[in-house]
Design an enzyme around this catalytic site. Structure first.
Site, PDB file in Angstrom:
ATOM      1  CB  SER A  74      -0.960  -0.055   1.197  1.00  0.00           C
ATOM      2  OG  SER A  74      -1.985   0.906   1.087  1.00  0.00           O
TER       3      SER A  74
ATOM      4  CG  HIS B 241      -5.474  -2.644   0.091  1.00  0.00           C
ATOM      5  ND1 HIS B 241      -4.668  -2.371  -1.000  1.00  0.00           N
ATOM      6  CD2 HIS B 241      -4.985  -1.894   1.109  1.00  0.00           C
ATOM      7  CE1 HIS B 241      -3.750  -1.496  -0.652  1.00  0.00           C
ATOM      8  NE2 HIS B 241      -3.903  -1.199   0.616  1.00  0.00           N
TER       9      HIS B 241
END
Length: 444
Positions: free
Chosen positions: A278, A419
């Site tokens: 990320s 994610h």
């Protein structure tokens, strides 16, 4: 006369509250506008043209590797420093390493754990980062290593109660009892699923990690805290528009950890892979671009500002990321809100700065906010530079299905799910690094 007297009076409480309401509304309106302009619909991707990484600023074409190494690479690096990440300082003169503790039988005897304190200045109360190093006991050293920052503190990576809680700022998480940015016992081991330590050392890799908040706390305070404080000028003079943001600070911190690893005889500093997930994937890419000591680079779902092409305007956009996280980039990057086509680069050129070293870009199918297709296309966009430098570049032109690892010098992997960092991601990381950097005797 009355006006002159009013200028000298402090504002009333009502006036202050009114001003705060106006400021809050404007911030909300700006964020709402940015949200409305985002989409996750491939049919809405506009037509765009990517800048050619092999065309010099004067319009001439890069003809060979010496032109790339001697001129074009420096041009691209300067563009990213000036317009996006900002310009970082070098190694600080007061950098110090201290081995705080060594545990020879960590991870059920599979590893030796070292706790290292890296101080960034001579000041006893200056910023420092606490680093964990896990060295496999099964293999003879020096060991290849995988280095990455963590989100919640070293104690969240390894639940061992002997590890101290993170000392400084951590992100609030009410589910873990963190409401004042201070670590809690409830957060111990909370990030262990993202760091399968035993599996990694079983494959023969050393693992190196540190809390990103030690380097720079992740909130906008005008760059007064963390390592940015080391570069603050006296007085209230404004920062330069190309001064480093938080992504660059975290990348800089990875470089300082690399400085330590070069001194550790248990680590093969020529085979250190930098990776991140990320926002920390963005930091890993910038670290790999700016510091060629990293032998390989892995980006996991780094999205906008990382591996994804900005011109696609898919998922998170330049406007959206600058609105949500104004401290991540330099002030100049704000100029490109809703003006992606005016950028003098796109993220394929960031990936090209890692050439000719191995680069793995990883995505997740449900993580549309990070634009998996845009990450894959950026990897393809870096291919010509790798081929110019004698490497095979990206070995696919069609986006692969889930759990198919592209093995070429620019690799790509996408898995099912959201994610996150999973065991499937780590297996892809280690398979890729094993193919490119690790000798056969260490492979399973």
């Amino acid at each position: 006369m009355g006006i002159a007297r009013d200028r000298g009076r402090p504002p009333s409480l009502r006036a202050i509250r009114g001003l705060l309401l106006v400021v809050s509304f404007l911030a909300w309106a700006s964020a709402a506008e940015a949200r409305q302009k985002t989409h996750e619909d491939e049919s809405r991707v506009p037509a765009y043209t990517l800048p050619d990484p092999l065309v010099l600023a004067d319009g001439s074409r890069v003809a060979d590797s010496s032109m790339w190494t001697g001129k074009r690479r420096a041009e691209i690096l300067s563009l990213f420093e000036t317009h996006m990440y900002g310009k970082s300082p070098g190694r600080p003169p007061g950098l110090r390493f201290q081995v705080v503790r060594v545990v020879p039988d960590a991870l059920r005897g599979k590893a030796t754990r070292k706790e290292i304190a890296i101080s960034f200045s001579d000041a006893p109360d200056g910023p420092r980062v606490d680093v964990l190093v896990y060295v496999p006991n099964r293999f003879r050293g020096p060991h290849p290593a995988i280095l990455g920052l963590n989100f919640d503190g070293n104690h969240a990576v390894d639940p061992d109660p002997a590890l101290p809680l993170a000392r400084g700022w951590v992100a609030n998480d009410p589910a873990l009892g963190i409401t004042n940015h201070r670590a809690t016992e409830a957060s111990r081991g909370s990030e262990s699923s993202r760091w399968p330590l035993e599996r990694i050392v079983d494959r023969g890799y050393a693992v190196v990690t540190a809390h990103y908040g030690d380097i720079d706390p992740d909130f906008d305070d005008g760059f007064k805290n963390g390592v940015h404080a080391l570069e603050r000028k006296s007085g209230d003079s404004p920062r330069e528009a190309d001064a480093w943001g938080s992504i660059a600070a975290w990348s800089w911190g990875l470089g300082r950890i690399m400085d330590y690893l070069e001194t550790d005889p248990a680590i093969d500093s020529r085979r250190v892979t930098v990776h991140g997930h990320s926002r920390l994937g963005k930091a890993a890419l910038w670290a790999g671009a700016t510091d060629e000591r990293f032998a390989a680079v892995i980006s996991n779902e780094s999205g906008e500002g990382g591996a994804a092409l900005s011109r696609r305007r898919f998922g998170e956009t330049v406007h959206r990321i600058n609105t949500s996280f104004p401290h991540w980039f330099c002030a100049n990057y704000q100029r490109y809100n809703d003006r992606e086509d005016d950028l003098p680069f796109d993220q394929h050129m960031l990936l090209s700065l890692i050439a000719p070293r191995p680069l793995l870009v990883c995505s997740a199918q449900e993580d549309l906010w990070a634009d998996p297709r845009g990450e894959f296309l950026a990897a393809i966009g870096a291919d010509p530079v790798y081929r110019l430098l004698g490497q095979d570049g990206m070995g696919a032109r069609d986006m692969p299905g889930p759990n198919v690892l592209i093995w070429s010098r620019i690799g790509y992997h996408i898995r099912p799910g959201k994610h996150d960092v999973t065991l499937a991601d780590w297996d892809a990381f280690m398979d890729f690094v094993g193919r490119h950097l690790v000798p056969p005797e260490r492979l399973p």
